[in-house]
Design a protein around this motif. Structure first.
Motif, mmCIF file in Angstrom:
data_model
loop_
_atom_site.group_PDB
_atom_site.id
_atom_site.type_symbol
_atom_site.label_atom_id
_atom_site.label_comp_id
_atom_site.label_asym_id
_atom_site.label_seq_id
_atom_site.Cartn_x
_atom_site.Cartn_y
_atom_site.Cartn_z
ATOM 1 N N THR A 28 18.236 18.595 57.771
ATOM 2 C CA THR A 28 19.265 18.897 56.426
ATOM 3 C C THR A 28 18.880 18.238 54.933
ATOM 4 O OG1 THR A 28 20.167 19.903 57.177
ATOM 5 C CG2 THR A 28 20.769 19.835 54.662
ATOM 6 N N SER A 29 19.137 16.917 55.081
ATOM 7 C CA SER A 29 18.861 15.426 54.560
ATOM 8 C C SER A 29 17.740 15.317 54.557
ATOM 9 C CB SER A 29 19.531 14.224 55.814
ATOM 10 O OG SER A 29 20.844 14.076 56.089
ATOM 11 N N LEU A 30 16.844 15.587 55.649
ATOM 12 C CA LEU A 30 15.252 15.709 54.982
ATOM 13 C C LEU A 30 14.503 16.166 53.448
ATOM 14 C CD1 LEU A 30 13.579 14.280 58.102
ATOM 15 C CD2 LEU A 30 13.541 13.350 56.611
ATOM 16 N N ASP A 31 15.376 17.565 53.863
ATOM 17 C CA ASP A 31 14.793 18.508 53.062
ATOM 18 C C ASP A 31 15.129 17.911 51.555
ATOM 19 O OD1 ASP A 31 13.821 20.959 54.610
ATOM 20 O OD2 ASP A 31 15.312 21.996 54.194
ATOM 21 N N ARG B 113 13.142 17.190 48.768
ATOM 22 C CA ARG B 113 12.797 17.607 47.191
ATOM 23 C C ARG B 113 13.182 16.827 46.562
ATOM 24 N NH1 ARG B 113 18.535 19.554 47.064
ATOM 25 N NH2 ARG B 113 18.778 17.871 46.572
ATOM 26 N N ASP B 114 13.816 15.601 46.369
ATOM 27 C CA ASP B 114 14.264 14.308 45.456
ATOM 28 C C ASP B 114 12.484 13.833 45.353
ATOM 29 O OD1 ASP B 114 16.325 16.165 45.362
ATOM 30 O OD2 ASP B 114 17.636 14.500 46.054
ATOM 31 N N GLY B 115 11.802 13.850 46.507
ATOM 32 C CA GLY B 115 10.743 12.872 46.372
ATOM 33 C C GLY B 115 10.491 11.632 46.898
ATOM 34 N N PHE B 116 11.689 11.992 47.620
ATOM 35 C CA PHE B 116 12.322 9.835 48.241
ATOM 36 C C PHE B 116 11.168 10.178 49.994
ATOM 37 C CE2 PHE B 116 15.931 10.017 45.435
ATOM 38 C CZ PHE B 116 15.711 9.433 45.266
ATOM 39 N N VAL B 117 10.387 10.935 50.461
ATOM 40 C CA VAL B 117 9.533 11.492 51.632
ATOM 41 C C VAL B 117 8.967 12.756 51.253
ATOM 42 C CG1 VAL B 117 12.218 10.204 53.153
ATOM 43 C CG2 VAL B 117 11.745 12.854 52.636
#
Ligand SMILES: Nc1ncnc2c1ncn2[C@@H]1O[C@H](COP(=O)(O)OP(=O)(O)OP(=O)(O)O)[C@@H](O)[C@H]1O
Ligand SMILES: [Mg+2]
Lengths: 177, 249
Positions: free
Chosen positions: A27-30, A34-38
């Motif tokens: 969930t966190s990775l998702d 979405r926010d462009g951090f990974v």
């Protein structure tokens, strides 16, 4: 890095005190994606089979997060503090024994953690986690020592006005000087 | 390391035994009862921490245990020997050979280097100089001062002087260690390393009574005794599992 791998890395780096739910990790990775951090190749493939890589923006955000102090919170509800304050309000003299009983149990808990530190297997993450918990427990003991001293000095913890308490006008005068 | 601490500790003569010790200073109505009916038995290889507020009698307990003060009533035995009624010379011998004392203010001899301060204890007890110096060098290494051997006390930091005093009390092994706030001048990691040294000395058969305000250091002991107004009001149970061999869970 894969989600499952991330979970075990986090756990081993923090002394295995806080087990993570792997679903939570995805969930966190998702959200990070979405926010462009990974970022991760093949966005339509199942998250479990995809490796993730931190982006430049993610690096900046990570650095900020590591350095940023946690936002101030109201003091956590603390059973020890509650019990002792109630004991003092009921019977200041009798509270001495309750304070000592709490103090002894805190020291016993500290001893268990110190045993863990003394094991040859204790690695740096485990030592650091034990230290963090030991400092917390020590702070509680120092608070108990202070309670003891204040009760002994006869200071009213209930805030009943007495001769030694400072009236608001006096503080104002003090500030004008 | 746990070979000794795993043994039952009560079969031998205790390293230290205080029985109903009282110590009163001054005359009524101004008398101070510094210690009231204190009894404490410390087994060989046992590490006991003493905690309590300022003025509760901790230093008094320690000085009486080390034969530096006499109790008003009660008995003190070190290695089974009753210190009461002992001649001055006998008492001096007990202090030299059987007790290692760490004072709150270190008490190092300013004209002697670190290694000489430590070796002196063994030389006074009859060990040859080379032998004593070698043991002193090893003991100073164990407290992290291998690179300060030839410094004089005035050229050492407070924490370093404190560690020389601890090395002096431990050197040679087998003596009863009595220490008053032995880590007062140390930061937390250095304090912990001194406690690890003490812990392994005790696992190897040294017995120790350490007075401390610091709960993190007391947590290294087998047993913590609490003093209040000269009375022993409480204690933790002796450690059941030895320090080693416990796994985090
Ligand atoms: N030589 C003395 N003459 C008179 N009173 C003394 C003497 N030595 C100690 N006392 C008193 O005996 C009580 C216990 O003193 P002691 O030094 O044992 O306390 P302590 O627990 O070591 O305190 P601290 O944590 O401050 O070192 C204190 O009230 C002290 O004033
Ligand atoms: Mg003292």
């Amino acid at each position: 890095m894969y989600g499952q791998q991330l979970k075990s890395e986090f756990e081993s780096r923090t002394g295995s005190f806080w087990p993570l739910n792997v679903g939570q990790v995805y969930t966190s990775l998702d959200r990070l994606e979405r926010d462009g951090f990974v970022e991760s190749p093949g966005a339509d493939v199942d998250a479990k089979t995809r490796p993730y890589v931190i982006t430049a923006a993610g690096q900046v955000e990570l650095d900020f997060w590591l350095k940023d102090a946690a936002p101030p919170k109201a003091p956590p509800r603390d059973d020890l503090v509650m019990k002792v304050m109630i004991a003092v309000s009921i019977d200041p003299e009798g509270s001495v024994e309750i304070v000592q009983s709490q103090r002894r149990q805190l020291i016993e808990r500290m001893r268990t953690l110190t045993h863990v530190k003394a094991t040859p297997a204790a690695d740096t993450p485990l030592l650091l986690m034990c230290d963090a918990e030991l400092f917390r427990l020590e702070a509680s003991i120092r608070w108990l020592d202070t309670v003891d001293a204040r009760v002994r000095a006869g200071v009213s913890l209930l805030g009943a006005p007495d001769e030694t308490s400072v009236a608001p006008e006096e503080i104002a005068v003090e500030e004008q000087r | 390391m746990n070979a000794i601490s795993a043994q039952p500790k009560t079969v031998e003569t205790p390293a230290l035994e205080l029985t109903s010790v009282c110590r009163t200073y001054g005359e009524p109505p101004n008398e101070v009862r510094a210690l009231v009916d204190a009894s404490l038995s410390v087994a060989r290889g046992e590490f006991v921490a003493v905690m309590g507020p300022s003025g509760s009698g901790k230093s008094t307990l320690l000085t009486i245990a080390g034969g530096l003060e006499v109790p008003s009533t009660g008995t003190v035995r070190v290695d089974g020997q009753d210190l009461g009624g002992m001649e001055a010379a006998g008492l001096a011998d007990v202090r030299l050979r059987r007790v290692g004392y760490v004072f709150q203010d270190f008490n190092l001899l300013p004209a002697l280097s670190a290694v000489e301060n430590v070796a002196m204890v063994l030389e006074l007890a009859g060990r040859g100089r080379r032998d004593a110096t070698q043991a002193a060098i090893e003991q100073l290494g164990a407290v992290g001062l291998a690179n300060r051997l030839d410094h004089f006390p005035d050229d050492l930091s407070g924490g370093e002087q404190q560690r020389v005093a601890i090395a002096r009390a431990l050197v040679g092994g087998g003596r009863l260690l009595l220490a008053d706030e032995p880590t007062g001048a140390l930061d937390s990691v250095t304090g912990e390393s001194v406690m690890r040294t003490l812990r392994s000395a005790c696992d190897a058969g040294t017995s120790a009574v350490v007075v401390t305000h610091d709960a993190q250091l007391a947590a290294w002991a087998d047993r913590v005794v609490f003093l209040r107004d000269g009375r022993m009001v409480d204690h933790t149970e002796p450690t059941v599992p030895p320090m080693t061999g416990l796994s985090p869970s």
